[in-house]
Design an enzyme around this catalytic site. Structure first.
Site, PDB file in Angstrom:
ATOM      1  N   TYR A   1      14.855   4.772 -57.110  1.00  0.00           N
ATOM      2  CA  TYR A   1      15.665   3.699 -57.731  1.00  0.00           C
ATOM      3  C   TYR A   1      15.358   3.576 -59.125  1.00  0.00           C
ATOM      4  O   TYR A   1      14.723   4.648 -59.797  1.00  0.00           O
ATOM      5  CB  TYR A   1      14.637   2.300 -57.221  1.00  0.00           C
ATOM      6  CG  TYR A   1      13.265   2.294 -58.061  1.00  0.00           C
ATOM      7  CD1 TYR A   1      12.237   2.825 -57.644  1.00  0.00           C
ATOM      8  CD2 TYR A   1      13.047   1.314 -58.966  1.00  0.00           C
ATOM      9  CE1 TYR A   1      10.930   2.930 -58.223  1.00  0.00           C
ATOM     10  CE2 TYR A   1      11.920   1.094 -59.632  1.00  0.00           C
ATOM     11  CZ  TYR A   1      10.660   2.083 -59.011  1.00  0.00           C
ATOM     12  OH  TYR A   1       9.470   1.805 -59.745  1.00  0.00           O
TER      13      TYR A   1
ATOM     14  N   LYS B   1      11.099   8.738 -59.373  1.00  0.00           N
ATOM     15  CA  LYS B   1      11.220   7.328 -59.473  1.00  0.00           C
ATOM     16  C   LYS B   1      11.326   6.976 -57.918  1.00  0.00           C
ATOM     17  O   LYS B   1      12.404   6.302 -57.508  1.00  0.00           O
ATOM     18  CB  LYS B   1      12.160   6.800 -60.375  1.00  0.00           C
ATOM     19  CG  LYS B   1      11.765   5.436 -60.758  1.00  0.00           C
ATOM     20  CD  LYS B   1      12.306   4.847 -62.080  1.00  0.00           C
ATOM     21  CE  LYS B   1      12.176   3.462 -62.219  1.00  0.00           C
ATOM     22  NZ  LYS B   1      10.760   3.063 -62.482  1.00  0.00           N
TER      23      LYS B   1
ATOM     24  N   GLU C   1      -0.516   7.292 -66.694  1.00  0.00           N
ATOM     25  CA  GLU C   1       0.350   6.361 -67.187  1.00  0.00           C
ATOM     26  C   GLU C   1      -0.083   4.786 -66.697  1.00  0.00           C
ATOM     27  O   GLU C   1      -1.221   4.827 -66.280  1.00  0.00           O
ATOM     28  CB  GLU C   1       1.696   6.532 -66.709  1.00  0.00           C
ATOM     29  CG  GLU C   1       1.864   6.459 -65.033  1.00  0.00           C
ATOM     30  CD  GLU C   1       3.242   6.856 -64.681  1.00  0.00           C
ATOM     31  OE1 GLU C   1       4.349   6.917 -65.229  1.00  0.00           O
ATOM     32  OE2 GLU C   1       3.374   7.472 -63.780  1.00  0.00           O
TER      33      GLU C   1
ATOM     34  N   LEU D   1       5.978   9.248 -64.923  1.00  0.00           N
ATOM     35  CA  LEU D   1       7.459   9.031 -64.732  1.00  0.00           C
ATOM     36  C   LEU D   1       7.891   9.344 -66.186  1.00  0.00           C
ATOM     37  O   LEU D   1       7.341   9.014 -67.256  1.00  0.00           O
ATOM     38  CB  LEU D   1       7.713   7.712 -64.519  1.00  0.00           C
ATOM     39  CG  LEU D   1       9.169   7.652 -64.372  1.00  0.00           C
ATOM     40  CD1 LEU D   1       9.651   8.007 -62.986  1.00  0.00           C
ATOM     41  CD2 LEU D   1       9.298   5.891 -64.441  1.00  0.00           C
TER      42      LEU D   1
END
Ligand code: PDD
Length: 287
Positions: free
Chosen positions: A36, A151, A183, A207
């Site tokens: 996505y 993702k 993250e 990511l």
């Protein structure tokens, strides 16, 4: 997040959000087999769309799902989805799954027709109070998989981590792997100490955030160096400033970490410069 706006995109058609239907045999539903994107739009214009479509393409390639649309077609669909929902400042979600099979085989059949779904929602106006208040975060051990560069729509690890952060009264979880910063549960993370800003490198542990890239560009325009390197737990706790960055939250200051003040406990001076320059860049690029 605000509710979905009335019209969504399903397999090339624009349909009322309440009427969109996907097969329960879709591999997105059965396996989380898809990717996505979340694209911010300002004044009806998608921001950094090329970078989002590049990342969508690499995610699809990593999953060996053929990209169902050309770049021009994606761009047109995004513009139409924004327009039919009235434009303005929106978050826009795009999902591509491998498609629906007739059963539940781990090994996908060749030649499946990918499912494409998109919808949007109104973004909270930036500068609407939250930046001034700052965020409270907690550090948690990263329980996710080792392909966080993809993702993937399979977000159970992130959901559990975000729930745990919420239970501890925090707005976001800052994730650590072996004592190193990975993250946020749905954001990139920056730390600043004595005027130097650092963020960890793009690899399988996180990511490659588009907003991370925007913050890098903003720092460059301000003449501030960005150190791309490992960041350790101790540095987070000794930071003058911490920021999280994502497509829906831009760059926000973290003012509490694990129940203690970050720096002075208020949004820091570097963040303020980055925030102002971010707003200017965003206006320029979507003018
Ligand atoms: N999430 N890291 C993770 C794990 C994320 O889920 C996100 C964004 C980011 C920031 O990436 P970007 O700057 O490209 O938005 C980093 C989106 C917004 C979401 O899932 O809603």
């Amino acid at each position: 997040m605000a509710d979905a706006l009335p019209v969504c995109l399903l397999d090339g058609a624009f349909v009322p959000a309440g009427e969109a239907r996907v097969s329960p045999f879709d591999r997105g539903f059965l396996f989380g087999d898809g990717v996505y994107e979340v694209v911010p739009c300002y004044g009806g214009k998608p921001f950094r769309l090329e970078a989002h479509l590049d990342r969508l393409q690499s995610g699809l390639a990593a999953l060996a799902i053929p990209n169902p649309h050309s770049r021009a077609r994606w761009t047109g669909l995004v513009q139409q989805l924004v327009a039919v929902n009235g434009g303005g400042d929106l978050g826009l979600y795009l999902e591509v799954t491998r498609g629906a099979g007739s059963g539940r085989d781990f090994l996908p059949r060749a030649g499946m027709q990918p499912t494409v779904f998109g919808f949007c929602w109104r973004l909270a106006a930036s500068g609407s109070g939250q930046p001034e208040r700052g965020l409270a975060c907690v550090t948690l051990d990263d329980i996710r998989w080792l392909r966080c560069d993809i993702k993937s729509i399979a977000l159970l690890g992130s959901v559990l981590l975000r729930m745990e952060a919420g239970r501890r009264g925090a707005d976001e979880a800052i994730l650590l792997r072996d004592g190193r910063l990975a993250e946020g549960s749905s954001s990139s993370v920056f730390v600043a100490r004595r005027g130097r800003v650092a963020t960890p490198p793009a690899n399988h542990e996180r990511l490659p955030g588009i907003t991370r890239q925007v913050v890098g560009d903003v720092l460059a325009t301000l003449g501030l160096p960005l150190d791309v390197r490992d960041v350790h737990r101790e540095e987070l706790h000794a930071a003058d400033e911490i920021w999280i960055a994502s497509s829906t939250r831009e760059a926000l200051p973290v003012t509490r970490l694990d129940g203690r003040a970050v720096g002075t406990g208020r949004p820091g001076p570097l963040w303020r410069r980055v925030f102002d320059a971010f707003q200017a860049l965003k206006r320029r690029e979507t003018a």
